[in-house]
Design an enzyme around this catalytic site. Structure first.
Site: not given
Length: 602
Positions: A333-335, A361
């Site tokens: 997710y993200c980073l 994500f």
């Protein structure tokens, strides 16, 4: 399980692998020549007053704009002519407004929701808002489309001017906002009294470092992060949570979720009805979750490679001790998704077959179009941030929150000021807001490397990112990819996320959901108003650009979660008996109940 010792080298020293690729920059502040060093503490103190914005970067941007505008008489003439036409147009509108003719001479932008109330069509408020919108339009023309003006500086100047104009919007003042005037008349001014009480309470909590009003109703382990599980592994950077099965049979391939360490992991395990973890467990998956430690000053030297080894690699090693001979569905997710892409490419280069599928994500792998965050990513700004972080050893939670609020000041700052302090209406707290009020810090070295190697230099997409003395390539990844993006994401814009299809030779199923960076991902089935587009691009098919993709991708109503679970099921084997919780015989003894200890650290 053994883990690599963390290097305590200064984050200002180049890492040894960078000598292979001199085109990539690393922090390189020269050592002071005398007994004193003033630059760093001076810049750190200045950053407190400028909210982390580099004065040098702003001066460069505004100097570039002013000089090119001065050297462009054609642009000056055009702006003067536009100002003349707009003044005439505005005066004509003011006369028509007196006659109760309500057709606007300029409409707000589709994303601008400040003037949707019908009261803004009544005199004199229609005159206020039309004058503001015409001024906003003129200043946009004045700060853009100047020949020779740097695109980066153009984006910075137009953004800052837009933020300054937003502070004087007629919506922000009681005398020019019809909604405030109506509420004041109806309530006899008690809205301002409640607003004053709200302001005092918020100021008091901010001064004390307390959580926002209403967040005390949400407690991690009580009504947030309630999925049943055990912490089965811990090192200095992560706790690994294994969740208990709820069915007699599960898919043989486990799921490992790698959340971003810019956020607490339980965004994916909010209240029970809003928990992606519980949704996956209910559909027969064995789920593992990384819970990152909230770094402190002593963790200043943790770098991106430490997050890869002590995070992703250590978690996969622990899972392989519990569930042997099984590849893993990895989710980032993200980073955390960017880290997963780095780790997957490194494992693919080494020939390791540990990953069955990859799900991303709102995660970027190419940072050339990384949205408005790129406005503040240049050499001057990054150097300024490094000095600010060096004083503490980390990027503070308040600075992170301020940066994200600044990007959406209309939605996250001014609308909240009007509603809470002028209308006296405090919006109710809910689980996602409570999570958002529980931020984390970023260690100095990691954040510096992230800004320079990914945002500033774009090393991953351009083949210069080095892991263990060798550059990695996302093209080495062959595991199928499920990539989710959101339409309103201002942190990882969907067109930037979409570029994964240009960078890998894997089959990519791409999803574009409505909502933003968080709400579009936490999109439980049954949530009203949800919809998404989905299409799969196979590795041997020609590239489809984002706009063309949007025209052909299937539109579906509802949450994208069921589509993802079906995709995972197609890539998984027949269900078997659930694995044990941990592996005590191999040293992985359950340490405590979920949610663990790291997530509770402030």
């Amino acid at each position: 399980m053994p883990t690599r010792a963390i290097s305590r080298a200064s984050p200002l020293e180049p890492r040894t692998e960078k000598r292979h690729l001199p085109s990539s920059r690393v922090p390189s502040r020269p050592e002071p020549q005398g007994p004193f060093s003033f630059d760093r503490p001076f810049h750190a103190a200045m950053a407190q007053a400028t909210m982390g914005l580099s004065p040098a970067a702003l001066v460069q941007a505004y100097g570039d704009w002013a000089l090119h505008l001065f050297l462009s008489p054609d642009k000056q003439i055009a702006l003067n002519e536009r100002a003349r036409r707009q003044c005439i147009r505005y005066l004509e509108y003011c006369l028509r407004a007196l006659l109760n003719q309500t057709d606007f001479c300029i409409d707000p932008l589709p994303q601008d929701k400040r003037f949707i109330n019908e009261d803004w069509r009544q005199w004199p408020f229609n005159v206020f808002q039309q004058g503001f919108l015409l001024s906003q339009q003129w200043w946009h023309k004045a700060t853009t489309d100047i020949y020779g003006f740097s695109k980066h500086h153009e984006d910075v100047v137009s953004f800052i001017v837009r933020q300054l104009l937003d502070t004087v919007s007629p919506t922000n003042f009681p005398a020019s906002n019809p909604e405030i005037i109506r509420a004041t008349a109806q309530q006899g001014g008690f809205n301002f009294l409640r607003g004053a009480v709200n302001f005092w309470e918020d100021a008091r909590r901010a001064a004390m470092g307390s959580s926002p009003v209403g967040s005390e109703a949400f407690e991690v382990g009580k009504n947030l992060a309630t999925a049943r599980g055990k912490v089965i592994y811990r090192n200095r950077l992560i706790e690994l949570i294994q969740y208990e099965p709820v069915s007699a049979a599960v898919y043989p391939e486990p799921i490992l979720i790698v959340p971003a360490w810019i956020m607490k992991y339980y965004i994916l395990d909010l209240s029970p009805e809003n928990s992606l973890v519980q949704y996956l467990v209910a559909h027969g998956h064995t789920v593992f979750m990384i819970s990152w430690k909230n770094p402190r000053a002593q963790d200043r030297d943790l770098g991106l490679d430490d997050y890869r080894k002590l995070g992703l690699t250590a978690a996969l090693d622990a899972i392989s001790e519990i569930i042997s001979n099984q590849s893993v569905h990895c989710v980032g997710y993200c980073l955390g998704g960017t880290l997963l892409a780095l780790g997957a490419a490194a494992m693919a280069r080494m020939g390791a077959q540990r990953i069955r599928s990859i799900t991303l994500f709102a995660a970027q792998t190419d940072f050339t179009e990384a949205g408005e965050l790129m406005l503040f990513i240049d050499e001057a700004q990054v150097a300024f941030l490094e000095d600010m972080m060096a004083e503490k050893g980390y990027l503070d939670t308040k600075q992170l929150a301020s940066a994200f609020q600044f990007l959406r000041s209309n939605d996250l700052i001014w609308s909240a000021v009007v509603q809470t302090y002028m209308l006296g209406e405090r919006p109710p707290m809910f689980d996602l807001m409570a999570w958002n009020a529980d931020p984390t810090r970023l260690p100095y070295r990691m954040h510096s490397e992230y800004l320079r190697r990914l945002f500033l230099d774009n090393d991953l997409a351009e083949g210069r990112y080095v892991i263990e003395d060798h550059p990695i390539s996302l093209r080495d990844i062959r595991a199928p990819i499920f990539c989710v993006s959101t339409v309103s994401d201002h942190i990882a814009p969907w067109r930037s996320v979409y570029k994964i299809q240009m960078l890998t030779d894997a089959n990519v199923t791409f999803v574009l959901s409505n909502g933003g960076h968080n709400a579009g991902i936490v999109s439980r089935p049954g949530h009203p108003g949800r919809h998404y587009q989905i299409a799969t691009h196979n590795w041997d098919e020609i590239y489809v650009d984002p706009d063309a993709w949007r025209q052909i991708a299937t539109l579906r109503q509802g949450s994208w979660w069921p589509a993802w679970v079906s995709w995972l099921a197609r890539l998984s084997g027949r269900r078997i008996a659930p694995p044990p919780m941990g592996a005590p015989e191999k040293g992985l003894v359950p340490l405590c109940d979920a949610p663990g200890g790291y997530v509770l650290e402030k």
